[in-house]
Structure formats: C-alpha cells, structure tokens
Design a protein around this motif. Structure first.
Motif, PDB file in Angstrom:
ATOM      1  N   LEU A 170       0.796  -1.201  -0.044  1.00 49.41           N
ATOM      2  CA  LEU A 170       0.156  -0.035   0.142  1.00 49.41           C
ATOM      3  C   LEU A 170       0.989   1.107   0.004  1.00 49.41           C
ATOM      4  O   LEU A 170       1.843   1.272   0.118  1.00 49.41           O
ATOM      5  CB  LEU A 170      -1.015   0.115   1.135  1.00 49.41           C
ATOM      6  CG  LEU A 170      -1.941  -1.094   1.342  1.00 49.41           C
ATOM      7  CD1 LEU A 170      -2.621  -1.200   2.710  1.00 49.41           C
ATOM      8  CD2 LEU A 170      -3.115  -0.782   0.509  1.00 49.41           C
ATOM      9  N   GLU A 171       0.295   2.462  -0.530  1.00 47.11           N
ATOM     10  CA  GLU A 171       0.843   3.862  -0.209  1.00 47.11           C
ATOM     11  C   GLU A 171       0.006   4.624   0.688  1.00 47.11           C
ATOM     12  O   GLU A 171      -1.275   4.507   0.843  1.00 47.11           O
ATOM     13  CB  GLU A 171       0.879   4.302  -1.565  1.00 47.11           C
ATOM     14  CG  GLU A 171       1.628   3.642  -2.592  1.00 47.11           C
ATOM     15  CD  GLU A 171       1.390   4.458  -4.090  1.00 47.11           C
ATOM     16  OE1 GLU A 171       0.481   5.346  -4.106  1.00 47.11           O
ATOM     17  OE2 GLU A 171       2.123   3.851  -4.898  1.00 47.11           O
ATOM     18  N   GLY A 172       0.865   5.416   1.261  1.00 48.45           N
ATOM     19  CA  GLY A 172       0.085   6.456   2.087  1.00 48.45           C
ATOM     20  C   GLY A 172      -0.324   6.163   3.472  1.00 48.45           C
ATOM     21  O   GLY A 172      -0.068   4.883   4.009  1.00 48.45           O
ATOM     22  N   ARG A 173      -1.341   6.770   4.310  1.00 43.88           N
ATOM     23  CA  ARG A 173      -1.442   6.638   5.802  1.00 43.88           C
ATOM     24  C   ARG A 173      -2.109   5.575   6.004  1.00 43.88           C
ATOM     25  O   ARG A 173      -2.144   5.003   6.980  1.00 43.88           O
ATOM     26  CB  ARG A 173      -2.116   7.802   6.240  1.00 43.88           C
ATOM     27  CG  ARG A 173      -0.932   9.227   6.246  1.00 43.88           C
ATOM     28  CD  ARG A 173      -1.970  10.540   6.704  1.00 43.88           C
ATOM     29  NE  ARG A 173      -2.268  10.197   8.219  1.00 43.88           N
ATOM     30  CZ  ARG A 173      -2.412  11.256   9.109  1.00 43.88           C
ATOM     31  NH1 ARG A 173      -2.372  12.585   8.596  1.00 43.88           N
ATOM     32  NH2 ARG A 173      -2.732  10.918  10.363  1.00 43.88           N
ATOM     33  N   ILE A 174      -2.985   4.894   4.885  1.00 39.37           N
ATOM     34  CA  ILE A 174      -3.960   3.824   5.353  1.00 39.37           C
ATOM     35  C   ILE A 174      -3.218   2.629   5.591  1.00 39.37           C
ATOM     36  O   ILE A 174      -3.644   1.947   6.530  1.00 39.37           O
ATOM     37  CB  ILE A 174      -4.812   3.565   3.946  1.00 39.37           C
ATOM     38  CG1 ILE A 174      -6.076   2.695   4.213  1.00 39.37           C
ATOM     39  CG2 ILE A 174      -3.873   3.057   2.890  1.00 39.37           C
ATOM     40  CD1 ILE A 174      -6.972   2.360   3.315  1.00 39.37           C
ATOM     41  N   GLY A 175      -1.926   2.504   5.094  1.00 37.95           N
ATOM     42  CA  GLY A 175      -1.223   1.478   5.545  1.00 37.95           C
ATOM     43  C   GLY A 175      -0.124   1.707   6.439  1.00 37.95           C
ATOM     44  O   GLY A 175       0.230   0.633   7.472  1.00 37.95           O
ATOM     45  N   GLU A 176       0.299   3.012   6.793  1.00 37.58           N
ATOM     46  CA  GLU A 176       1.324   3.234   7.583  1.00 37.58           C
ATOM     47  C   GLU A 176       0.976   3.559   9.025  1.00 37.58           C
ATOM     48  O   GLU A 176       1.673   3.677   9.801  1.00 37.58           O
ATOM     49  CB  GLU A 176       2.109   4.307   6.864  1.00 37.58           C
ATOM     50  CG  GLU A 176       2.813   4.220   5.689  1.00 37.58           C
ATOM     51  CD  GLU A 176       3.497   5.471   5.084  1.00 37.58           C
ATOM     52  OE1 GLU A 176       2.835   6.445   5.073  1.00 37.58           O
ATOM     53  OE2 GLU A 176       4.571   5.214   4.391  1.00 37.58           O
ATOM     54  N   GLU A 177      -0.297   3.882   9.031  1.00 40.11           N
ATOM     55  CA  GLU A 177      -0.962   4.009  10.436  1.00 40.11           C
ATOM     56  C   GLU A 177      -1.300   2.812  11.181  1.00 40.11           C
ATOM     57  O   GLU A 177      -1.708   2.796  12.339  1.00 40.11           O
ATOM     58  CB  GLU A 177      -1.989   5.054  10.412  1.00 40.11           C
ATOM     59  CG  GLU A 177      -1.605   6.626   9.985  1.00 40.11           C
ATOM     60  CD  GLU A 177      -3.056   7.407  10.133  1.00 40.11           C
ATOM     61  OE1 GLU A 177      -2.869   8.682  10.440  1.00 40.11           O
ATOM     62  OE2 GLU A 177      -4.001   6.814   9.695  1.00 40.11           O
ATOM     63  N   GLY A 178      -1.385   1.662  10.666  1.00 43.74           N
ATOM     64  CA  GLY A 178      -1.787   0.408  11.159  1.00 43.74           C
ATOM     65  C   GLY A 178      -3.253   0.213  11.173  1.00 43.74           C
ATOM     66  O   GLY A 178      -3.783  -0.673  11.535  1.00 43.74           O
TER      67      GLY A 178
END
Length: 340
Positions: A80-88
C-alpha cells in the motif's frame, strides 16, 4: 457478512497446511491515486514463484471489507501507499478478519508513523536521533519565538504523523519557521521541529530481523555502501556500525517483515536515526529491492520471502477470529479504515 468469510479456513491451522493459500496483494491506498506498478510487480513475482496471487485495490471510495470479501484471500501482502497502511489501520482490520498479513504489527506500524513516539522509543533504547521539540496547534505557533528559544537554525519542520516527505520543509529563520509550521499543520495539528543535521543520507534494509545492507543516497542517486574503505565512502568498521544502528532502531519499535531505516551520517563520526519505514516501496527499482538484490535476493525470491513471513500478531494460535461470527465488528473496523 458475505459467504467468503463463512467459508474461511480456521487460521489456527498452520499456513503450511493450506495446499494453495490465496495471496491478496493490497495496492493503492493513497488519497492521490498513487501508482499501482509496485503492487503489480509483486503480483507477477509471486506468480513466478508459484503462488496464487491477485491484486486487491484499496483507496478512496472503496469499502475495504467488501474488497477483501470479494477477493476471497487467505493471506494479505501489503503493498500500500499513504497513511492507510502506515498508520496500522489496515493491519488492525486484518487482525479482526483473521487474515495473516505481511509486515509489522498494528502497534509497531503506528509507532513508526508517529515521529514523536518513535523518537521517544529511540531515546529509551539509546538510539541517537536529532534533537527536537513539538508544536501543538495554532496557540503554539503564536508563541513560537518563546518555544523555540535558543534551539537555533536551521531546522526541519515535519508533521508528526505523515510520510517522510509530506508537509516537510527546512527553516533558517523565524519567519520561515512560522511558514513551515503552517504548512505542516495542514497535515497534522502536531508538528515536530528537528535540528537540521548536515550529513550523508543512508538507508538500511532489514527483513524479519536480518540486516540486508545499506545504500547511500548521493546527489539524488543511490549507491551501495563500499566496505573496502575507499576515500569517498565508508570504512568497513563504520559501515557495520551504521547497519547495527539501523537494526537497533527497528528493534526499538519491535518491527517485523520488510523495514527501511533512514540514517544520517556526519563527517564527525556521528550517526542519527531519522525514521523507520515499516511499509517501504517494494517496486523492483526501489531502494529496498536494490539492497535485497545486493544481499542475494532476486525480486521474485524477495517477494516470496516476505509473503512467507505473513502472520497475525494479536490473535492467539487457538483463537483466530472468524469473521462469519462477528459481522458487526468487522464492518465497524472496515468503516474505521475507509478513506474518504
């Protein structure tokens, strides 16, 4: 809840017991659309490795629960890209759905995304990171001269919970600092002001706790670190120290799967950790793949190794969540990660 989860295997069984587990490569996620080329490359690599792999698109306007339900997957490969995957958020949904996934846990992912919390953990584990302070909301901007005090210039201004380049600016004066804070607060009400360090930029790649190697980025282009001690690169001893620092930073956040650690290395023999990225780009031409290739992983083998590390982090082996028994909880989790 649809029939796919009513029929889903009991995840208390080992994945090895599945004859042909279906791997869903989760792509997209960026509010700006993004480029699915990396995810498509992962799908192709997994198929080349003999895996049953399909792309699963997430992003603006897509219900993630319905997307996963329609794909009928056993394992999620996060590209994924962006906050949807990086925030958990997606990781949390997958934990609820009982679908093993690649990469770090919900908590480790969220901690790595939160620059303040990650810095606090770095300090707790004696991992050097540039000096910093936080600015909270418009009230702090109004008294920024007082808050900044004798911190000095130049500084780097960045949103507390964003990617490594989103909303980031450098300030060499108080007016530039105020402007940078306004820019950063368009992305997050909490902002990190960090001392600028004149240094060389090095990225360290780690896979499931194994350090694969490092790449120095010079004048916009990456180059592998030289361990032979040539005049313009790092000596073997310092190279090992940089890799060790990257490993310690990843351990401080308890990360798993593919991880990229960004390190600054000064001419004065000082090293500082900037960020830990738990969702590095897995495009074949990206830095992580280049470092993995130098460690002996072709892209196909790299993707297969990452897929083999998929797991659930919070559900016990004997009590995997079965979505067919908890439709409302699953829907609530899906709503929480839906991108507007």
């Amino acid at each position: 809840m649809g029939p796919v989860f009513a029929q889903k295997r009991n995840f208390s069984l080992s994945m090895a017991c599945m004859s042909t587990p279906k791997i869903g490569v989760l792509i997209g996620g960026s509010a700006h659309g993004g480029d699915s080329a990396a995810g498509d490359a992962v799908v192709s690599a997994l198929r080349e490795a003999g895996r049953d792999a399909v792309a699963v698109q997430l992003g603006p306007g897509i219900d993630p629960v319905r997307a996963l339900e329609g794909a009928r997957i056993d394992v999620a490969f996060l590209a994924l890209e962006g906050r949807i995957g990086e925030e958990g958020c997606v990781q949390g949904l997958l934990e609820v759905l009982g679908v093993p996934y690649t990469g770090s846990s919900v908590m480790s992912t969220a901690l790595a995304m939160d620059k303040l919390k990650s810095k606090e953990l770095f300090r707790l584990h004696n991992v050097p990171t540039p000096p910093y302070y936080t600015v909270e909301g418009a009230a702090d901007i109004a008294r920024i001269a007082e808050i900044h005090g004798s911190f000095g210039f130049p500084v780097v201004v960045k949103p507390r919970r964003e990617g490594s380049s989103v909303g980031v600016s450098c300030a060499a004066s108080m007016p530039e600092l105020a402007e940078g804070l306004e820019r950063a607060m368009a992305h997050d009400d909490s902002v990190i002001v960090e001392r600028f360090i004149a240094a060389r930029e090095v990225h360290v790649a780690i896979l499931d706790g194994r350090v694969l190697g490092g790449v120095e980025v010079t004048r916009g282009a990456p180059r592998a670190l030289d361990t032979q001690g040539s005049a313009d690169r790092f000596t073997p001893i310092r190279y090992r120290g940089i890799l060790n620092l990257g490993e310690r930073a990843a351990q401080a956040l308890d990360t798993t799967g593919p991880v990229r650690v960004d390190v600054l290395v000064t001419e004065g023999q000082n090293e500082y950790v900037l960020d830990v990225n738990t969702l590095p780009s897995l495009a074949p031409e990206a830095l992580f793949a280049k470092m993995a290739a130098a460690a002996g992983f072709c892209f196909t083998d790299l993707c297969a190794a990452i897929a083999d590390g998929a797991r659930l982090h919070t559900a016990s082996a004997g009590k995997r969540a079965r979505v067919a028994r908890m439709p409302e909880a699953a829907r609530a989790a899906g709503a929480a990660v839906r991108v507007a």
